[in-house]
Scaffold this active site. Sequence first.
Site, PDB file in Angstrom:
ATOM      1  N   GLN A  62       0.900  -0.971   0.173  1.00  0.00           N
ATOM      2  CA  GLN A  62       0.128  -0.066  -0.116  1.00  0.00           C
ATOM      3  C   GLN A  62       0.977   1.374   0.002  1.00  0.00           C
ATOM      4  OE1 GLN A  62      -3.240  -0.236  -0.134  1.00  0.00           O
ATOM      5  NE2 GLN A  62      -3.217  -2.495  -0.033  1.00  0.00           N
ATOM      6  N   ASP A 139       6.483  18.515 -14.293  1.00  0.00           N
ATOM      7  CA  ASP A 139       7.666  19.287 -15.084  1.00  0.00           C
ATOM      8  C   ASP A 139       8.918  19.088 -14.374  1.00  0.00           C
ATOM      9  OD1 ASP A 139       6.122  22.416 -14.167  1.00  0.00           O
ATOM     10  OD2 ASP A 139       6.822  20.886 -12.777  1.00  0.00           O
ATOM     11  N   HIS A 143      11.830  17.804 -16.604  1.00  0.00           N
ATOM     12  CA  HIS A 143      13.271  18.685 -16.700  1.00  0.00           C
ATOM     13  C   HIS A 143      14.216  17.866 -16.691  1.00  0.00           C
ATOM     14  CE1 HIS A 143      15.510  22.353 -15.657  1.00  0.00           C
ATOM     15  NE2 HIS A 143      16.222  21.465 -15.122  1.00  0.00           N
ATOM     16  N   GLU A 144      14.276  16.929 -15.467  1.00  0.00           N
ATOM     17  CA  GLU A 144      15.690  16.174 -15.342  1.00  0.00           C
ATOM     18  C   GLU A 144      15.983  15.297 -16.099  1.00  0.00           C
ATOM     19  OE1 GLU A 144      15.847  18.671 -11.864  1.00  0.00           O
ATOM     20  OE2 GLU A 144      17.157  17.772 -12.997  1.00  0.00           O
ATOM     21  N   HIS A 147      17.718  16.127 -19.389  1.00  0.00           N
ATOM     22  CA  HIS A 147      19.220  16.523 -19.088  1.00  0.00           C
ATOM     23  C   HIS A 147      19.843  15.221 -19.754  1.00  0.00           C
ATOM     24  CE1 HIS A 147      19.575  20.289 -17.246  1.00  0.00           C
ATOM     25  NE2 HIS A 147      19.090  20.187 -16.243  1.00  0.00           N
ATOM     26  N   TYR A 158      27.577  22.410 -19.277  1.00  0.00           N
ATOM     27  CA  TYR A 158      26.876  23.261 -17.921  1.00  0.00           C
ATOM     28  C   TYR A 158      27.386  24.545 -17.733  1.00  0.00           C
ATOM     29  CZ  TYR A 158      22.890  23.145 -14.826  1.00  0.00           C
ATOM     30  OH  TYR A 158      21.653  23.146 -13.967  1.00  0.00           O
ATOM     31  N   GLU A 167      19.768  24.180 -19.764  1.00  0.00           N
ATOM     32  CA  GLU A 167      18.644  24.296 -19.029  1.00  0.00           C
ATOM     33  C   GLU A 167      17.284  24.714 -19.526  1.00  0.00           C
ATOM     34  OE1 GLU A 167      17.743  24.518 -15.497  1.00  0.00           O
ATOM     35  OE2 GLU A 167      19.319  22.984 -15.646  1.00  0.00           O
ATOM     36  N   GLU A 178       4.356  18.057 -19.691  1.00  0.00           N
ATOM     37  CA  GLU A 178       3.432  18.570 -18.884  1.00  0.00           C
ATOM     38  C   GLU A 178       1.875  18.611 -19.668  1.00  0.00           C
ATOM     39  OE1 GLU A 178       3.656  21.158 -15.663  1.00  0.00           O
ATOM     40  OE2 GLU A 178       2.084  22.555 -16.275  1.00  0.00           O
ATOM     41  N   ASP A 186       0.344  24.131 -18.191  1.00  0.00           N
ATOM     42  CA  ASP A 186       0.759  25.483 -18.211  1.00  0.00           C
ATOM     43  C   ASP A 186       2.121  25.827 -18.862  1.00  0.00           C
ATOM     44  OD1 ASP A 186       1.048  25.142 -14.856  1.00  0.00           O
ATOM     45  OD2 ASP A 186       2.677  25.132 -16.124  1.00  0.00           O
ATOM     46  N   ASP A 201       2.072  31.030  -7.955  1.00  0.00           N
ATOM     47  CA  ASP A 201       3.329  31.452  -8.324  1.00  0.00           C
ATOM     48  C   ASP A 201       4.104  29.870  -8.716  1.00  0.00           C
ATOM     49  OD1 ASP A 201       5.113  31.483  -5.233  1.00  0.00           O
ATOM     50  OD2 ASP A 201       3.758  30.030  -5.951  1.00  0.00           O
ATOM     51  N   ASP A 227      25.742  30.744 -10.555  1.00  0.00           N
ATOM     52  CA  ASP A 227      24.649  29.756 -11.313  1.00  0.00           C
ATOM     53  C   ASP A 227      25.417  29.407 -12.454  1.00  0.00           C
ATOM     54  OD1 ASP A 227      22.332  28.510 -11.669  1.00  0.00           O
ATOM     55  OD2 ASP A 227      21.641  29.967 -12.940  1.00  0.00           O
ATOM     56  N   HIS A 232      20.354  29.297 -15.012  1.00  0.00           N
ATOM     57  CA  HIS A 232      19.137  29.133 -14.611  1.00  0.00           C
ATOM     58  C   HIS A 232      18.212  30.658 -14.924  1.00  0.00           C
ATOM     59  CE1 HIS A 232      20.233  25.802 -12.422  1.00  0.00           C
ATOM     60  NE2 HIS A 232      18.948  25.293 -12.773  1.00  0.00           N
TER      61      HIS A 232
HETATM   62  C1  LIG Z   1      22.953  20.770  -7.918  1.00  0.00           C
HETATM   63  C2  LIG Z   1      22.789  22.012  -8.358  1.00  0.00           C
HETATM   64  C3  LIG Z   1      22.224  22.249  -9.871  1.00  0.00           C
HETATM   65  C4  LIG Z   1      20.965  21.754 -10.078  1.00  0.00           C
HETATM   66  C5  LIG Z   1      20.742  21.697 -11.515  1.00  0.00           C
HETATM   67  C6  LIG Z   1      19.359  20.969 -11.590  1.00  0.00           C
HETATM   68  S1  LIG Z   1      19.397  19.957 -13.186  1.00  0.00           S
HETATM   69  C7  LIG Z   1      18.129  21.716 -11.956  1.00  0.00           C
HETATM   70  O1  LIG Z   1      18.174  22.697 -12.599  1.00  0.00           O
HETATM   71  N1  LIG Z   1      17.214  21.590 -11.046  1.00  0.00           N
HETATM   72  C8  LIG Z   1      15.976  22.274 -11.265  1.00  0.00           C
HETATM   73  C9  LIG Z   1      15.040  21.885 -10.350  1.00  0.00           C
HETATM   74  C10 LIG Z   1      13.544  22.271 -10.883  1.00  0.00           C
HETATM   75  C11 LIG Z   1      13.011  21.892 -12.036  1.00  0.00           C
HETATM   76  C12 LIG Z   1      11.694  22.225 -12.344  1.00  0.00           C
HETATM   77  C13 LIG Z   1      10.898  22.939 -11.322  1.00  0.00           C
HETATM   78  C14 LIG Z   1      11.684  23.003 -10.003  1.00  0.00           C
HETATM   79  C15 LIG Z   1      12.813  22.789  -9.592  1.00  0.00           C
HETATM   80  C16 LIG Z   1      16.118  23.852 -10.902  1.00  0.00           C
HETATM   81  O2  LIG Z   1      15.486  24.725 -11.590  1.00  0.00           O
HETATM   82  N2  LIG Z   1      16.913  24.123  -9.817  1.00  0.00           N
HETATM   83  C17 LIG Z   1      16.902  25.562  -9.357  1.00  0.00           C
HETATM   84  C18 LIG Z   1      16.241  25.817  -7.780  1.00  0.00           C
HETATM   85  C19 LIG Z   1      18.356  25.998  -9.229  1.00  0.00           C
HETATM   86  O3  LIG Z   1      19.065  24.939  -9.117  1.00  0.00           O
HETATM   87  O4  LIG Z   1      18.632  27.005  -9.076  1.00  0.00           O
HETATM   88 CA   LIG Z   2       3.334  27.956  -4.614  1.00  0.00          CA
HETATM   89 CA   LIG Z   3       4.260  23.691 -15.358  1.00  0.00          CA
HETATM   90 ZN   LIG Z   4      18.307  21.553 -14.803  1.00  0.00          ZN
END
Ligand SMILES: CCCCC[C@H](S)C(=O)N[C@@H](Cc1ccccc1)C(=O)N[C@@H](C)C(=O)O
Ligand SMILES: [Ca+2]
Ligand SMILES: [Ca+2]
Ligand SMILES: [Zn+2]
Length: 317
Positions: A62, A139, A143-144, A147, A158, A167, A178, A186, A201, A227, A232
């Site tokens: 479960q 999403d 995203h991951e 990569h 990177y 990114e 999504e 969205d 947000d 960064d 990002h």
């Molecule tokens: C280890 C440090 C680097 C992280 C890079 C990863 S691939 C990444 O970009 N993570 C996303 C996670 C994410 C994805 C979609 C939605 C929400 C959060 C990311 O954007 N991380 C942000 C918080 C960052 O590392 O600045």
């Molecule tokens: Ca929120």
């Molecule tokens: Ca979304």
């Molecule tokens: Zn990423």
Amino acid sequence: PDGIDSITNGTGVLGDRKQVNTVRNSAGSYLIDRTRGKGIFTYDAANGTELPGTLWLDVDHQLDGLLDGAAVDAHHYAGLTFDYFKTVHDRNSYDGQGAAIVSTVHYGKAYNNAFWSGSQMVYGDGDGEKFLPLSGSLDVIAHELTHAVTESTAGLIYWNDAGAINESMSDIFGVLIEHAYSETPDWQIGEDVYTPKVEGDALRSLADPTLKGLPDHYTKRYLGLEDFGGVHINSSISNKAAYLLANGGTHYNVKVEGIGIEKTGKIFYRTLTQYLTPTTKFRQLQAASVQAATDLYGADSQEVTSVKAAFAAVGLK
Ligand SMILES: CCCCC[C@H](S)C(=O)N[C@@H](Cc1ccccc1)C(=O)N[C@@H](C)C(=O)O
Ligand SMILES: [Ca+2]
Ligand SMILES: [Ca+2]
Ligand SMILES: [Zn+2]
């Protein structure tokens, strides 16, 4: 472990019920999905940082405990992301050869991030203020895993432009996937797990990057070293171009005729997998996207015209 392929009911991070493919034996149900490629395997880091940790085993079959949600979603959404690349782009897992997909949840302590380690996906639990457990949003998984596709194809490093494009591809496919599977798609990233106490947000918006103070034009790009050289931050430049290409609009007085999300996905998939390289710069991304659209739709097509307009609108060429 040996056992029989079965389907187990579970509850996700947001309390939503879903089914996951598991392997079941006398010890319990393992988060192993043998129905996709060489399999999808989900592990538990138990709030440590050892990877991959322990293969997820649910002894009572479960998957509805408080700790289970992160694992249920990581497993379920990895399956949907596998399905998207397979059915929409005819790509068998991230390497095209059915590579096993490995995820680890409960990584670190209140860790406000998720990442591709170079061989697997890793999800933190969030601190409950900035994030809920990050695998709770499709999403994020998309995203991951993108990569991993990028690493298997373009190999974008990177850092600086290439890192921002890396990114951006992950955000763009986060949105595309999504839209393929969510009832409430969205052009925002991470909204389902971002700031649980704040409604409406998101971590980033592709529709309007400036909502989070991110650049929506190449002349506004970040030139610093933070960064990884703004991966990002400057990702928002091509994110905006993708939004305009799919939906149309007028941006900095440049009018873009939208071509829809499916064709946008086809163009960016071909661009990423056929034309990008480890050191692609933003202007080269524009040229690569025009080439991909030309391959797919012809030099005189509306699609090519719209790709040129979408990139021109964000200051590229
Ligand atoms: C280890 C440090 C680097 C992280 C890079 C990863 S691939 C990444 O970009 N993570 C996303 C996670 C994410 C994805 C979609 C939605 C929400 C959060 C990311 O954007 N991380 C942000 C918080 C960052 O590392 O600045
Ligand atoms: Ca929120
Ligand atoms: Ca979304
Ligand atoms: Zn990423």
